[in-house]
Design an enzyme around this catalytic site. Structure first.
Site, short mmCIF file in Angstrom:
data_model
loop_
_atom_site.label_atom_id
_atom_site.label_comp_id
_atom_site.label_asym_id
_atom_site.label_seq_id
_atom_site.Cartn_x
_atom_site.Cartn_y
_atom_site.Cartn_z
N PHE A 38 29.78 32.00 -17.79
CA PHE A 38 29.97 33.31 -17.06
C PHE A 38 31.58 33.10 -16.97
CE2 PHE A 38 31.06 35.73 -13.45
CZ PHE A 38 30.36 36.74 -13.80
N ASP A 49 38.21 27.69 -17.87
CA ASP A 49 37.61 28.48 -16.94
C ASP A 49 37.44 27.67 -15.57
OD1 ASP A 49 36.66 30.43 -15.05
OD2 ASP A 49 35.79 31.47 -16.73
#
Lengths: 467, 467
Positions: free
Chosen positions: B174, B283
């Site tokens: 995600f 991330d």
């Protein structure tokens, strides 16, 4: 109120508020109702009238919450192992609905009472476009939810779940700097170069000759040709299996050089969209908030029905978009994120909207904008080699200079005289004064512009023949 | 300090500050230096050591500014016709550089002292990826700026200016909800369905068996296969003319279901990226900020050199990313926007970072996280039909339940006992307590989990054989 001695006398309400704040955690959770309780449910129902709330779990009273415990709208005191960070999309403040109503609700464009808060203009456009895609596909399915095949294929970025849809934009437009929005943005090469993009269609946007009154025939032709362009591109997309789901357009192409188009053009654009079943998105990130002499620039187009979406940011402080009631997204987590706007910005916006209304600042912007344009036209007559194409709606005014170098030099000259103006497009000077810009500021501005033009005189400046 | 009588005694500094605020506009601009003046230039130079400042025009003292006038860092008082709205990218606050240093500068990952502030995690990832694309293309040009052909073709979204580059992501990942980031996100179909996407490659991410100690061979095989997958996809992209410019990966796939991978996997991934000339983006939007027992999760991988980019948001309050000095973008307006982060968030972050350090909260998260995992393993033994695969790094812990319906019912049961936990992935329960989660909160949590499991007992719950 502050006294010279440095003492501040608190009023009763503020004192009671400060004394009501918690100073410690409870020893254990304290449950009063089920979760979500009746108060959270009531707030959610209220929220649905102005902002979709499908992903909201419960409302939190963050002022009453302390440490690891969250107090919800019903007074339940929960030990949280789930919210170690902002999660406003799932757990909004108890006063969020009222804040929305007092801020975005107070300035909603006619016919668009639903708002969606986002953090910035780019995410406003991204999410309006996502909503358009979702509704375009839902309509193709006859209103049904996605099939299992859709759900499976989208996880591989493949059709049918990941459709070959596009958004049509215009040459000279600016809609943001994400990969998606850069695919539509056509302002300047330096914004776009080296970045992959969706191969989406682009239509021409009118390029008018000024003064408008003397160039009606040419400009009408521009409108007509650009609208034809739009129609053809939508049809071509359908034939190529790359359907256009939405058209996005700025009322004035600001970043691209303050290119205007007529109300006739925009009414025609909406009509084409309606005929072809394409959503009509008006990007008011730059034009919204009163600078155009109406709170929203599109109010001046006299559209027969509202646009499908109106996006905003900048002067509204929060990003977001308004949309037609029929364009709600009913499933949770499709239009969603951690922040869903920023409540502190809504607090500021509420106050700003009050003052804008109290002081009739939008109407003042209209009047002072008219005066500014009159003055720019006078300057055009005095310095015909240096400026032309003076134009404006409200105080959103601009003029063109012969080339980028001269424009940049002019900006530099003006700022060193104490006048802060900006450039846009290739060789345009743009005015973006605040709503509190008055006659006296205009006078100073015009004087300083004159001085700046005089200082530019020693340079050999003129427009080329093909400008 | 507040007294019972409702009087607040201001300290001298606050009083002097309040008295120093302007209460009216000047009659005309007041110029002390050229613009930008020496103070703005000095601030810009200082900013370049921590945050790129190529698009900064001058620094503004917003506290000293009033009405239509901006006071810059050098005390010039300018009539502004350019800033009717936030424009922090071009005109940062005079204290912005210090704020950056005191907040993001204090927690920079080792070897990455340059930060770029953004508003949210999605725009953090978008802009890190844009920077990777820009550098990938620049490297292909041998360091030269884009050619005229690049500049012309990118305005039509065509090669060579708009390159066919891609970003490689992982199944289960995600990275945000913009069109660009949804092209990499593979968490849940409902996030992606009906939205067009870039056809970018996706590799498998390890899926481990637990407990780790008993499944070493299987899990090592997972690492190996997934890394091979990455290498093959990068090579295939090169052959197909759709080169992979960057790989983006989460330390733990949180939204996708708390899927972990080993330090060996991540070291291998970085090595492949380096060998193939692909940028390596970590991330840390969910994992950054201390919850993993180190301020950044990737610190635990013992990488030989830092990642190229580390992105963040959520617990850092502001979004943004850190990047290697060699990955600066030197041209203005390529990495740029209206906001460039939000200074008010940096003020809060500065204080948070002070407290996190003062109270050694990251180390505490490590210890309490270990205890939480021990307790989850005990619960696994007591309720083997209901939970398995307990896992965690720091307090970022989770376990799996037999199916989504049971998981959702468990979340509901727990919250109505006063324990707020969340779900992720298909049937996973995730823990995301705050950094101030202590032994006493853990005790309450475990008691409430037990009660919740007992309440679930009447239902016929068990894992299917192929879980």
């Amino acid at each position: 109120m502050q006294s010279r001695s440095g003492l501040i006398c608190l009023n009763g309400a503020l004192r009671r508020y400060l004394c009501s704040l918690p100073t410690s955690e409870p020893n254990a959770p304290l449950m009063r109702t089920e979760v979500p309780g009746p108060e959270s449910k009531k707030l959610k129902e209220g929220m649905e009238t102005i902002h979709q709330a499908t992903s909201v779990k419960f409302f939190v009273d963050y002022e009453k919450s302390f440490g690891n415990y969250l107090v919800d709208a019903d007074g339940n005191n929960l030990l949280t192992c789930a919210v170690s960070r902002p999660a406003l999309g799932g757990y909004p403040r108890t006063d969020f609905v009222q804040l929305l109503k007092n801020s975005l609700g107070e300035v909603a464009p006619k016919g668009l009472e639903h708002a969606q808060a986002m953090l910035c203009g780019t995410s406003a456009n991204e999410n309006a476009i996502k909503t358009a895609f979702i509704h375009y596909q839902t309509r193709k399915r006859g209103g049904k939810p996605p099939s299992q095949e859709d759900m499976d294929s989208c996880m591989k970025n493949e059709i049918p779940g990941t459709p070959n849809l596009s958004v049509l934009g215009f040459n000279g437009s600016f809609h943001g700097r994400s990969l998606g929005m850069l695919s539509i943005t056509r302002s300047k090469a330096i914004h776009k170069v080296d970045i992959p993009a969706f191969k989406w269609p682009v239509a021409n946007f009118p390029r008018y000759l000024y003064p408008l009154a003397e160039n009606k025939k040419y400009n009408d032709e521009q409108d007509k040709n650009c609208l034809e362009d739009v129609g053809k591109l939508i049809d071509a997309g359908k034939q190529k299996g790359n359907e256009v789901a939405a058209v996005i357009v700025e009322p004035i192409q600001c970043e691209g050089g303050d290119h205007h188009a007529s109300p006739t053009f925009f009414r025609g654009l909406q009509k084409i969209c309606q005929e072809k079943g394409v959503y009509f998105i008006v990007d008011e990130v730059q034009t919204g908030g009163g600078i155009c002499g109406t709170f929203w620039a599109h109010e001046q187009w006299e559209l027969p029905t509202p646009p499908d979406f109106v996006t905003f940011s900048k002067k509204l402080l929060t990003g977001g978009y308004y949309y037609k009631n029929s364009l709600r997204v009913n499933e949770p987590y499709r239009i969603y994120n951690t922040w869903m706007g920023e409540p502190t910005k809504l607090v500021l916006l509420e106050k700003i909207v009050q003052i804008v209304k109290r002081d009739q600042l939008v109407n003042k912007a209209k009047n002072i904008g008219n005066s500014l344009l009159v003055e720019l036209n006078k300057l055009e007559k005095r310095y015909p080699n240096m400026l032309k194409n003076s134009r404006g709606i409200g105080t959103l005014c601009s003029f063109d200079m012969p080339n980028p170098t001269i424009r940049d030099k002019f900006v530099d000259t003006a700022i060193n005289l104490g006048l802060h103006i900006g450039g846009c497009g290739n060789s345009t000077i743009r005015f973006r004064p605040a709503l509190i810009f008055e006659e006296k500021h205009l006078e100073t501005t015009v004087n300083l512009l004159e001085t700046a033009f005089e200082k530019m005189k020693p340079f050999d400046i003129q427009f080329s023949d093909d400008f």
